[in-house]
Design a protein around this motif. Structure first.
Motif, PDB file in Angstrom:
ATOM      1  N   ALA A 142     -32.301  -2.987 -35.054  1.00 28.91           N
ATOM      2  CA  ALA A 142     -32.464  -4.368 -35.509  1.00 28.91           C
ATOM      3  C   ALA A 142     -31.218  -5.214 -35.263  1.00 28.91           C
ATOM      4  CB  ALA A 142     -32.821  -4.379 -37.001  1.00 28.91           C
ATOM      5  N   ALA A 143     -30.036  -4.631 -35.438  1.00 30.67           N
ATOM      6  CA  ALA A 143     -28.805  -5.413 -35.313  1.00 30.67           C
ATOM      7  C   ALA A 143     -28.547  -5.884 -33.891  1.00 30.67           C
ATOM      8  CB  ALA A 143     -27.609  -4.597 -35.810  1.00 30.67           C
ATOM      9  N   LEU A 144     -29.159  -5.226 -32.891  1.00 30.00           N
ATOM     10  CA  LEU A 144     -28.983  -5.615 -31.487  1.00 30.00           C
ATOM     11  C   LEU A 144     -30.304  -6.000 -30.837  1.00 30.00           C
ATOM     12  CD1 LEU A 144     -26.433  -2.920 -30.197  1.00 30.00           C
ATOM     13  CD2 LEU A 144     -25.973  -5.308 -30.730  1.00 30.00           C
ATOM     14  N   GLU A 145     -31.296  -6.272 -31.637  1.00 31.63           N
ATOM     15  CA  GLU A 145     -32.630  -6.510 -31.092  1.00 31.63           C
ATOM     16  C   GLU A 145     -32.660  -7.716 -30.155  1.00 31.63           C
ATOM     17  OE1 GLU A 145     -37.233  -7.034 -32.702  1.00 31.63           O
ATOM     18  OE2 GLU A 145     -35.553  -6.943 -34.108  1.00 31.63           O
ATOM     19  N   SER A 146     -32.093  -8.842 -30.590  1.00 33.14           N
ATOM     20  CA  SER A 146     -32.161 -10.051 -29.764  1.00 33.14           C
ATOM     21  C   SER A 146     -31.380  -9.883 -28.468  1.00 33.14           C
ATOM     22  CB  SER A 146     -31.643 -11.247 -30.557  1.00 33.14           C
ATOM     23  OG  SER A 146     -30.278 -11.063 -30.911  1.00 33.14           O
ATOM     24  N   GLU A 147     -30.190  -9.272 -28.524  1.00 26.95           N
ATOM     25  CA  GLU A 147     -29.379  -9.096 -27.323  1.00 26.95           C
ATOM     26  C   GLU A 147     -30.060  -8.162 -26.326  1.00 26.95           C
ATOM     27  OE1 GLU A 147     -28.294  -8.828 -30.358  1.00 26.95           O
ATOM     28  OE2 GLU A 147     -26.589 -10.195 -30.650  1.00 26.95           O
ATOM     29  N   LEU A 148     -30.672  -7.076 -26.821  1.00 25.80           N
ATOM     30  CA  LEU A 148     -31.337  -6.137 -25.923  1.00 25.80           C
ATOM     31  C   LEU A 148     -32.616  -6.728 -25.350  1.00 25.80           C
ATOM     32  CD1 LEU A 148     -30.739  -2.775 -27.806  1.00 25.80           C
ATOM     33  CD2 LEU A 148     -29.802  -3.483 -25.603  1.00 25.80           C
ATOM     34  N   ARG A 149     -33.286  -7.573 -26.101  1.00 28.05           N
ATOM     35  CA  ARG A 149     -34.457  -8.256 -25.544  1.00 28.05           C
ATOM     36  C   ARG A 149     -34.050  -9.191 -24.412  1.00 28.05           C
ATOM     37  NH1 ARG A 149     -38.249  -9.985 -30.761  1.00 28.05           N
ATOM     38  NH2 ARG A 149     -39.066  -7.886 -31.190  1.00 28.05           N
ATOM     39  N   GLU A 150     -32.933  -9.890 -24.590  1.00 24.88           N
ATOM     40  CA  GLU A 150     -32.445 -10.750 -23.511  1.00 24.88           C
ATOM     41  C   GLU A 150     -32.042  -9.919 -22.297  1.00 24.88           C
ATOM     42  OE1 GLU A 150     -29.374 -13.325 -24.816  1.00 24.88           O
ATOM     43  OE2 GLU A 150     -30.575 -14.289 -26.379  1.00 24.88           O
ATOM     44  N   LEU A 151     -31.442  -8.759 -22.536  1.00 25.31           N
ATOM     45  CA  LEU A 151     -31.076  -7.872 -21.429  1.00 25.31           C
ATOM     46  C   LEU A 151     -32.310  -7.436 -20.660  1.00 25.31           C
ATOM     47  CD1 LEU A 151     -29.172  -6.008 -19.830  1.00 25.31           C
ATOM     48  CD2 LEU A 151     -29.371  -4.344 -21.705  1.00 25.31           C
ATOM     49  N   ALA A 152     -33.343  -6.993 -21.380  1.00 26.70           N
ATOM     50  CA  ALA A 152     -34.574  -6.556 -20.718  1.00 26.70           C
ATOM     51  C   ALA A 152     -35.239  -7.716 -19.981  1.00 26.70           C
ATOM     52  CB  ALA A 152     -35.532  -5.961 -21.745  1.00 26.70           C
ATOM     53  N   GLY A 153     -35.244  -8.882 -20.605  1.00 25.02           N
ATOM     54  CA  GLY A 153     -35.835 -10.041 -19.950  1.00 25.02           C
ATOM     55  C   GLY A 153     -35.110 -10.408 -18.667  1.00 25.02           C
ATOM     56  N   ALA A 154     -33.771 -10.311 -18.675  1.00 23.79           N
ATOM     57  CA  ALA A 154     -32.998 -10.620 -17.471  1.00 23.79           C
ATOM     58  C   ALA A 154     -33.308  -9.634 -16.358  1.00 23.79           C
ATOM     59  CB  ALA A 154     -31.504 -10.602 -17.793  1.00 23.79           C
ATOM     60  N   VAL A 155     -33.444  -8.348 -16.696  1.00 21.41           N
ATOM     61  CA  VAL A 155     -33.746  -7.338 -15.677  1.00 21.41           C
ATOM     62  C   VAL A 155     -35.149  -7.554 -15.123  1.00 21.41           C
ATOM     63  CG1 VAL A 155     -34.065  -4.868 -15.271  1.00 21.41           C
ATOM     64  CG2 VAL A 155     -32.145  -5.667 -16.657  1.00 21.41           C
ATOM     65  N   ARG A 156     -36.107  -7.834 -15.995  1.00 20.09           N
ATOM     66  CA  ARG A 156     -37.487  -8.039 -15.541  1.00 20.09           C
ATOM     67  C   ARG A 156     -37.628  -9.303 -14.695  1.00 20.09           C
ATOM     68  NH1 ARG A 156     -38.873  -6.204 -21.123  1.00 20.09           N
ATOM     69  NH2 ARG A 156     -39.689  -4.073 -20.909  1.00 20.09           N
ATOM     70  N   SER A 157     -36.749 -10.278 -14.908  1.00 23.49           N
ATOM     71  CA  SER A 157     -36.826 -11.519 -14.133  1.00 23.49           C
ATOM     72  C   SER A 157     -36.204 -11.392 -12.751  1.00 23.49           C
ATOM     73  CB  SER A 157     -36.136 -12.653 -14.898  1.00 23.49           C
ATOM     74  OG  SER A 157     -34.741 -12.412 -15.000  1.00 23.49           O
ATOM     75  N   GLY A 158     -35.644 -10.224 -12.436  1.00 21.13           N
ATOM     76  CA  GLY A 158     -35.095  -9.988 -11.106  1.00 21.13           C
ATOM     77  C   GLY A 158     -33.581  -9.998 -11.043  1.00 21.13           C
ATOM     78  N   ARG A 159     -32.901 -10.195 -12.153  1.00 20.46           N
ATOM     79  CA  ARG A 159     -31.455 -10.176 -12.141  1.00 20.46           C
ATOM     80  C   ARG A 159     -30.964  -8.751 -11.947  1.00 20.46           C
ATOM     81  NH1 ARG A 159     -27.797 -12.647 -17.103  1.00 20.46           N
ATOM     82  NH2 ARG A 159     -25.733 -12.492 -16.094  1.00 20.46           N
ATOM     83  N   SER A 160     -29.898  -8.578 -11.212  1.00 17.42           N
ATOM     84  CA  SER A 160     -29.386  -7.227 -10.978  1.00 17.42           C
ATOM     85  C   SER A 160     -28.946  -6.596 -12.294  1.00 17.42           C
ATOM     86  CB  SER A 160     -28.216  -7.266  -9.997  1.00 17.42           C
ATOM     87  OG  SER A 160     -27.108  -7.925 -10.571  1.00 17.42           O
ATOM     88  N   LEU A 161     -29.088  -5.276 -12.373  1.00 14.79           N
ATOM     89  CA  LEU A 161     -28.751  -4.580 -13.611  1.00 14.79           C
ATOM     90  C   LEU A 161     -27.279  -4.731 -13.985  1.00 14.79           C
ATOM     91  CD1 LEU A 161     -29.592  -2.774 -15.946  1.00 14.79           C
ATOM     92  CD2 LEU A 161     -29.203  -0.777 -14.465  1.00 14.79           C
ATOM     93  N   PRO A 162     -26.316  -4.579 -13.065  1.00 17.66           N
ATOM     94  CA  PRO A 162     -24.910  -4.774 -13.466  1.00 17.66           C
ATOM     95  C   PRO A 162     -24.642  -6.168 -14.022  1.00 17.66           C
ATOM     96  CG  PRO A 162     -25.021  -3.638 -11.360  1.00 17.66           C
ATOM     97  CD  PRO A 162     -26.419  -4.095 -11.670  1.00 17.66           C
TER      98      PRO A 162
END
Length: 303
Positions: A142-162
């Motif tokens: 829960a404490a990192l839920e929003s940040e990890l959702r943004e991370l997953a969204g960035a990866v799914r949108s085509g942004r490179s993983l690094p």
């Protein structure tokens, strides 16, 4: 020794002037606190000074400080007491209240350790790093839920993983998160084969840091309790004398008395500032610069 002529008209005039001065100053501080996000992007000395205004100086607290300052000025007729009251309302709650910032930081560190262990376990099941990040983001602590959702969204949108991981480090804004992200970035760019054991060691290190902070917080709790008792007793005694034994405080109606009150208030402020400084934990140096998060550089300026 000269004294003030405290007639009803004088008291009213002094109260109005003190209230106006405190109001203009605190409203300016409150405006700066509300606009803190914009100020942090500004350059120059003014922007850097404004960025140092505490985030908990909200507009509501600033208005309350003005009201308290005007009330104290009307009750005592002492300009110095009005200023001290405003400063106390703005600063004492953060010093004497629960350390929510430290508690939040500890919670985020525990969440970081849990997520690191989840990544390790997912990678051990022969999943790729990008797939492991996406899978664990959906069941994030829960404490990192929003940040990890943004991370997953960035990866799914085509942004490179690094690049997405560097953006995640900037959002979390924690030196320990930088260490974990640095390992992930290096593994993503160089195809590291021993990432799972490394993540296990990093998770254990983070949990050790959490345990150390909890021990420190437990030791500081007794000090904060002693400070609370001292402040409550001092303020209660001062208010009691003003209300029930005002003649005893007549020396403060003089110019010298106001100067003495200012010195005493300054000593209290210096002691509370010292307590705050010695209780502060120095953070390690960040590996990632938030200003260049999302670039293709790695920690340390390596290409």
């Amino acid at each position: 020794m000269s004294t003030f002529d405290w007639g009803p008209g004088t008291v009213t005039a002094v109260s109005v002037v003190c209230g106006a001065l405190c109001g203009f100053g605190v409203v300016a501080i409150g405006y700066g606190a509300v606009r803190r996000a914009v100020r942090e992007e500004q350059s120059g000395v003014a922007g850097r000074l404004a960025a140092r205004v505490p985030a908990d100086w909200t507009a509501r607290r600033c208005v309350g400080a003005v009201i308290v300052g005007v009330s104290v000025a009307a009750l005592t007729g002492w300009p110095v007491a009005a200023v001290l009251a405003v400063v106390g309302v703005l600063t004492l709650p953060g010093l004497l209240g629960p350390d929510r910032a430290a508690a939040g930081r500890t919670e985020r560190m525990e969440a970081l350790a849990a997520w690191t262990e989840m990544l390790r376990d997912t990678l051990s099941a022969a999943a790729g790093l990008e797939q492991a990040v996406l899978a664990t983001a959906d069941i994030a602590p829960a404490a990192l839920e929003s940040e990890l959702r943004e991370l997953a969204g960035a990866v799914r949108s085509g942004r490179s993983l690094p690049s997405a991981l560097r953006g995640f480090a900037a959002e979390v804004d924690d030196p320990l998160a930088d260490v974990v992200v640095a390992a992930l970035v290096m593994a993503a760019e160089q195809q590291g084969g021993q990432l799972a054991p490394l993540l296990g060691e990093l998770a254990e290190s983070v949990r050790e840091q959490v345990a150390m902070r909890q021990r420190i917080d437990a030791g500081r709790a007794s000090v904060r309790t002693g400070v609370r008792v001292t402040v409550v007793v001092t303020l209660g005694m001062a208010v009691g004398m003003v209300v029930f034994n005002r003649p005893f405080l007549d020396p403060f109606n003089t110019t010298v008395g106001q100067a003495v009150l200012a010195v005493v208030g300054g000593l209290f402020a210096a002691s509370f500032t010292y307590l705050s400084v010695i209780g502060r934990i120095e953070e390690p140096i960040r590996l990632f610069d938030p200003a260049v998060a999302g670039s293709d550089s790695v920690p340390g300026g390596m290409p």
